[in-house]
Structure formats: C-alpha cells, structure tokens
Scaffold this motif. Structure first.
Motif, PDB file in Angstrom:
ATOM      1  N   LEU A  33      -5.794 -20.131  -5.651  1.00 52.66           N
ATOM      2  CA  LEU A  33      -4.374 -20.482  -5.567  1.00 52.66           C
ATOM      3  C   LEU A  33      -3.508 -19.244  -5.775  1.00 52.66           C
ATOM      4  O   LEU A  33      -2.573 -18.974  -4.997  1.00 52.66           O
ATOM      5  CB  LEU A  33      -4.064 -21.552  -6.619  1.00 52.66           C
ATOM      6  CG  LEU A  33      -2.665 -22.146  -6.725  1.00 52.66           C
ATOM      7  CD1 LEU A  33      -2.745 -23.502  -7.432  1.00 52.66           C
ATOM      8  CD2 LEU A  33      -1.723 -21.240  -7.504  1.00 52.66           C
ATOM      9  N   ILE A  34      -3.802 -18.478  -6.815  1.00 52.40           N
ATOM     10  CA  ILE A  34      -3.009 -17.287  -7.116  1.00 52.40           C
ATOM     11  C   ILE A  34      -3.165 -16.247  -6.013  1.00 52.40           C
ATOM     12  O   ILE A  34      -2.187 -15.591  -5.620  1.00 52.40           O
ATOM     13  CB  ILE A  34      -3.402 -16.715  -8.490  1.00 52.40           C
ATOM     14  CG1 ILE A  34      -3.014 -17.707  -9.603  1.00 52.40           C
ATOM     15  CG2 ILE A  34      -2.742 -15.357  -8.733  1.00 52.40           C
ATOM     16  CD1 ILE A  34      -3.523 -17.334 -10.978  1.00 52.40           C
ATOM     17  N   ALA A  35      -4.372 -16.087  -5.495  1.00 44.78           N
ATOM     18  CA  ALA A  35      -4.605 -15.107  -4.427  1.00 44.78           C
ATOM     19  C   ALA A  35      -3.789 -15.436  -3.184  1.00 44.78           C
ATOM     20  O   ALA A  35      -3.342 -14.534  -2.466  1.00 44.78           O
ATOM     21  CB  ALA A  35      -6.086 -15.045  -4.096  1.00 44.78           C
ATOM     22  N   HIS A  36      -3.590 -16.728  -2.922  1.00 47.23           N
ATOM     23  CA  HIS A  36      -2.823 -17.132  -1.736  1.00 47.23           C
ATOM     24  C   HIS A  36      -1.320 -17.024  -1.961  1.00 47.23           C
ATOM     25  O   HIS A  36      -0.597 -16.474  -1.113  1.00 47.23           O
ATOM     26  CB  HIS A  36      -3.181 -18.568  -1.346  1.00 47.23           C
ATOM     27  CG  HIS A  36      -2.353 -19.082  -0.196  1.00 47.23           C
ATOM     28  ND1 HIS A  36      -2.562 -18.674   1.099  1.00 47.23           N
ATOM     29  CD2 HIS A  36      -1.306 -19.958  -0.165  1.00 47.23           C
ATOM     30  CE1 HIS A  36      -1.678 -19.276   1.891  1.00 47.23           C
ATOM     31  NE2 HIS A  36      -0.918 -20.066   1.158  1.00 47.23           N
ATOM     32  N   TRP A  37      -0.855 -17.533  -3.093  1.00 52.15           N
ATOM     33  CA  TRP A  37       0.590 -17.610  -3.337  1.00 52.15           C
ATOM     34  C   TRP A  37       1.159 -16.372  -4.011  1.00 52.15           C
ATOM     35  O   TRP A  37       2.311 -16.004  -3.755  1.00 52.15           O
ATOM     36  CB  TRP A  37       0.903 -18.848  -4.181  1.00 52.15           C
ATOM     37  CG  TRP A  37       0.700 -20.127  -3.443  1.00 52.15           C
ATOM     38  CD1 TRP A  37      -0.456 -20.853  -3.343  1.00 52.15           C
ATOM     39  CD2 TRP A  37       1.676 -20.834  -2.672  1.00 52.15           C
ATOM     40  NE1 TRP A  37      -0.258 -21.967  -2.570  1.00 52.15           N
ATOM     41  CE2 TRP A  37       1.042 -21.986  -2.144  1.00 52.15           C
ATOM     42  CE3 TRP A  37       3.025 -20.614  -2.384  1.00 52.15           C
ATOM     43  CZ2 TRP A  37       1.715 -22.897  -1.337  1.00 52.15           C
ATOM     44  CZ3 TRP A  37       3.699 -21.523  -1.589  1.00 52.15           C
ATOM     45  CH2 TRP A  37       3.047 -22.645  -1.080  1.00 52.15           C
ATOM     46  N   PHE A  38       0.390 -15.746  -4.869  1.00 54.17           N
ATOM     47  CA  PHE A  38       0.863 -14.579  -5.629  1.00 54.17           C
ATOM     48  C   PHE A  38      -0.197 -13.471  -5.555  1.00 54.17           C
ATOM     49  O   PHE A  38      -0.807 -13.107  -6.562  1.00 54.17           O
ATOM     50  CB  PHE A  38       1.136 -14.974  -7.081  1.00 54.17           C
ATOM     51  CG  PHE A  38       1.974 -16.222  -7.217  1.00 54.17           C
ATOM     52  CD1 PHE A  38       3.345 -16.184  -7.008  1.00 54.17           C
ATOM     53  CD2 PHE A  38       1.388 -17.447  -7.532  1.00 54.17           C
ATOM     54  CE1 PHE A  38       4.117 -17.339  -7.108  1.00 54.17           C
ATOM     55  CE2 PHE A  38       2.146 -18.598  -7.633  1.00 54.17           C
ATOM     56  CZ  PHE A  38       3.522 -18.554  -7.423  1.00 54.17           C
ATOM     57  N   PRO A  39      -0.449 -12.940  -4.362  1.00 53.57           N
ATOM     58  CA  PRO A  39      -1.586 -12.040  -4.154  1.00 53.57           C
ATOM     59  C   PRO A  39      -1.543 -10.763  -4.980  1.00 53.57           C
ATOM     60  O   PRO A  39      -2.598 -10.255  -5.378  1.00 53.57           O
ATOM     61  CB  PRO A  39      -1.525 -11.737  -2.650  1.00 53.57           C
ATOM     62  CG  PRO A  39      -0.117 -12.052  -2.244  1.00 53.57           C
ATOM     63  CD  PRO A  39       0.301 -13.177  -3.122  1.00 53.57           C
ATOM     64  N   GLU A  40      -0.356 -10.252  -5.258  1.00 58.05           N
ATOM     65  CA  GLU A  40      -0.284  -9.035  -6.065  1.00 58.05           C
ATOM     66  C   GLU A  40      -0.763  -9.301  -7.485  1.00 58.05           C
ATOM     67  O   GLU A  40      -1.377  -8.438  -8.120  1.00 58.05           O
ATOM     68  CB  GLU A  40       1.141  -8.483  -6.072  1.00 58.05           C
ATOM     69  CG  GLU A  40       1.313  -7.185  -6.847  1.00 58.05           C
ATOM     70  CD  GLU A  40       0.425  -6.059  -6.346  1.00 58.05           C
ATOM     71  OE1 GLU A  40       0.074  -5.180  -7.161  1.00 58.05           O
ATOM     72  OE2 GLU A  40       0.090  -6.041  -5.147  1.00 58.05           O
ATOM     73  N   MET A  41      -0.490 -10.492  -8.007  1.00 59.11           N
ATOM     74  CA  MET A  41      -1.009 -10.872  -9.322  1.00 59.11           C
ATOM     75  C   MET A  41      -2.535 -10.877  -9.307  1.00 59.11           C
ATOM     76  O   MET A  41      -3.182 -10.391 -10.243  1.00 59.11           O
ATOM     77  CB  MET A  41      -0.502 -12.258  -9.708  1.00 59.11           C
ATOM     78  CG  MET A  41       0.914 -12.336 -10.222  1.00 59.11           C
ATOM     79  SD  MET A  41       1.094 -11.839 -11.960  1.00 59.11           S
ATOM     80  CE  MET A  41       1.722 -10.179 -11.746  1.00 59.11           C
ATOM     81  N   ALA A  42      -3.107 -11.429  -8.249  1.00 58.24           N
ATOM     82  CA  ALA A  42      -4.570 -11.475  -8.140  1.00 58.24           C
ATOM     83  C   ALA A  42      -5.157 -10.072  -8.077  1.00 58.24           C
ATOM     84  O   ALA A  42      -6.185  -9.795  -8.704  1.00 58.24           O
ATOM     85  CB  ALA A  42      -4.971 -12.282  -6.910  1.00 58.24           C
ATOM     86  N   ARG A  43      -4.509  -9.195  -7.327  1.00 56.87           N
ATOM     87  CA  ARG A  43      -5.012  -7.818  -7.216  1.00 56.87           C
ATOM     88  C   ARG A  43      -4.922  -7.091  -8.551  1.00 56.87           C
ATOM     89  O   ARG A  43      -5.808  -6.306  -8.905  1.00 56.87           O
ATOM     90  CB  ARG A  43      -4.233  -7.059  -6.141  1.00 56.87           C
ATOM     91  CG  ARG A  43      -4.631  -7.437  -4.720  1.00 56.87           C
ATOM     92  CD  ARG A  43      -4.052  -6.460  -3.713  1.00 56.87           C
ATOM     93  NE  ARG A  43      -2.614  -6.633  -3.574  1.00 56.87           N
ATOM     94  CZ  ARG A  43      -2.045  -7.444  -2.696  1.00 56.87           C
ATOM     95  NH1 ARG A  43      -2.786  -8.195  -1.893  1.00 56.87           N
ATOM     96  NH2 ARG A  43      -0.728  -7.539  -2.615  1.00 56.87           N
ATOM     97  N   ARG A  44      -3.865  -7.337  -9.285  1.00 62.48           N
ATOM     98  CA  ARG A  44      -3.689  -6.649 -10.570  1.00 62.48           C
ATOM     99  C   ARG A  44      -4.742  -7.085 -11.593  1.00 62.48           C
ATOM    100  O   ARG A  44      -5.138  -6.295 -12.442  1.00 62.48           O
ATOM    101  CB  ARG A  44      -2.287  -6.927 -11.132  1.00 62.48           C
ATOM    102  CG  ARG A  44      -1.179  -6.206 -10.394  1.00 62.48           C
ATOM    103  CD  ARG A  44       0.121  -6.336 -11.147  1.00 62.48           C
ATOM    104  NE  ARG A  44       1.200  -5.628 -10.487  1.00 62.48           N
ATOM    105  CZ  ARG A  44       2.376  -5.367 -11.048  1.00 62.48           C
ATOM    106  NH1 ARG A  44       2.615  -5.788 -12.290  1.00 62.48           N
ATOM    107  NH2 ARG A  44       3.303  -4.720 -10.375  1.00 62.48           N
ATOM    108  N   ASN A  45      -5.164  -8.325 -11.495  1.00 58.26           N
ATOM    109  CA  ASN A  45      -6.150  -8.829 -12.453  1.00 58.26           C
ATOM    110  C   ASN A  45      -7.562  -8.504 -11.964  1.00 58.26           C
ATOM    111  O   ASN A  45      -8.423  -9.368 -11.836  1.00 58.26           O
ATOM    112  CB  ASN A  45      -5.985 -10.338 -12.649  1.00 58.26           C
ATOM    113  CG  ASN A  45      -6.770 -10.856 -13.839  1.00 58.26           C
ATOM    114  OD1 ASN A  45      -7.268 -10.089 -14.663  1.00 58.26           O
ATOM    115  ND2 ASN A  45      -6.889 -12.167 -13.941  1.00 58.26           N
TER     116      ASN A  45
END
Length: 204
Positions: A138-150
């Motif tokens: 879900l996060i990778a789709h909607w908030f991809p920069e958050m996913a990359r940072r984590n």
C-alpha cells in the motif's frame, strides 16, 4: 448496528474489495464508527462533505445502508486530543504521495493511516490488514518515497515518527546509529505476532 456489521457493510459496498487501501479504510472507519457512534464523523479533521465523498468513492452506497444522517453530521466532529499529531503524520505522508494518484484519495488514506498510528498495535494490525506485506505494498503504491526511505525495513510506526523527529531536528533515539542501538529489536523485529481483531481480515 452491532459490532462487525459496520465492517461487513463497508466491504459489501467496496468498489474494490481486494485492494489493500480499501481494506485499510474499511478497518479504520468501522472501528471509529463502532467505538464513537454514528452521530459523530469517523475521521478527525474530515468534515461531513469530505467524508461523504470518501464513502462515495471507496464504498458507494454504504452511507445509505449504514443510515448515516448527513444533515445531522454537519459539524459533528469527533473530539481528538492528539489532533496535532494526526496533522503532522498526514503532512508527512501527503508530502510523499505519488504524483500519479489523486490527491484527495491520497489525503484520505493518509488520514486513516495517521489515525491508526495512534493505536497500540503494529500499523498493519491497526489498519486491519492481513499482514505487514499488504501495508508495505500500500505504501509503495501511494507513498513510494516513504517506501524507498525505509530501506532497512523498520517497523512503519517507528519509521514515521523517526521521520517526524528528523524533520524537526529532534533526536530521541538512544543511539545515532540504528545498528548500535539497544532498542534495535523493538524497531526492526518481527511483526508476525498474533492479534485478535474486532473484524475478520480478508486475504488479498
């Protein structure tokens, strides 16, 4: 309406019942409506018109089945003593929303995730998702920069609050390096612990 029925109604009206974002919104909305009642708006800071648009998009027809009185709900905001915290989390997530998603939809999801972040369990559990994997997708789709940072796979609640602290230049961690910190297991440990949920989660 009895507990669990709210969640069942939302999912029966869901535009896409297998979508992790839909599952997350259904879980947060149902929990709020069951806990606080149908006479208050379920998400703090989201007015009646915006809540109506949310339901119409994600769960068309659910407001009728739930018997929501939109006229009575005008101005019926739910008191939330930690509203500043919710606003900070919404701001953090919305800043990193994917440019390809509708801003209003991303903001709705960010608000639901922020509200769930105030609860006591793992975030995927408080969103009533089947596992952390669905939350990560879900996060990778909607908030991809958050996913990359984590990139180190920190627990999502821990990661969000660490991001807020870094943004405000406040360091509350015991160590400047996660690898050397005595709380490493608390931030990066398994999230597969069993939890009894109020609503039956659905396999995606």
């Amino acid at each position: 309406m009895q507990q669990q029925q709210t969640h069942a109604v939302l999912m029966s009206c869901a535009a896409n019942g297998s979508d992790p974002a839909t599952l997350a919104l259904a879980g947060v909305l149902a929990q709020a409506l069951d806990q606080h009642g149908y006479h208050l708006l379920p998400l703090p800071g989201l007015d009646a018109d915006a809540t109506r648009r949310l339901l119409a998009h994600w769960f068309p027809g659910a407001d009728t089945w739930l018997g929501l009185d939109w006229r009575a709900l005008q101005g019926a905001d739910r008191p939330e003593p930690r509203h500043d915290e919710i606003d900070d989390l919404i701001g953090l997530l919305s800043t990193h929303a994917a440019p390809t998603v509708a801003p209003e939809r991303a903001a709705e999801l960010a608000r639901a995730m922020a509200c769930a972040s105030l609860s006591d369990h793992h975030l995927w559990q408080d969103l009533y998702l089947p596992s952390r994997q669905e939350l990560t997708e879900l996060i990778a789709h909607w908030f991809p920069e958050m996913a990359r940072r984590n990139s180190n796979n920190m627990k999502w609640k821990k990661f969000f609050y660490r991001q807020l602290c870094e943004r405000e230049e406040i360091m509350i961690c015991k160590s400047p390096s996660c690898n050397l910190c005595t709380d490493h297991r608390l931030c990066f440990g398994t999230e597969e612990a069993a939890l009894t949920l109020h609503y039956p989660i659905q396999a995606v």
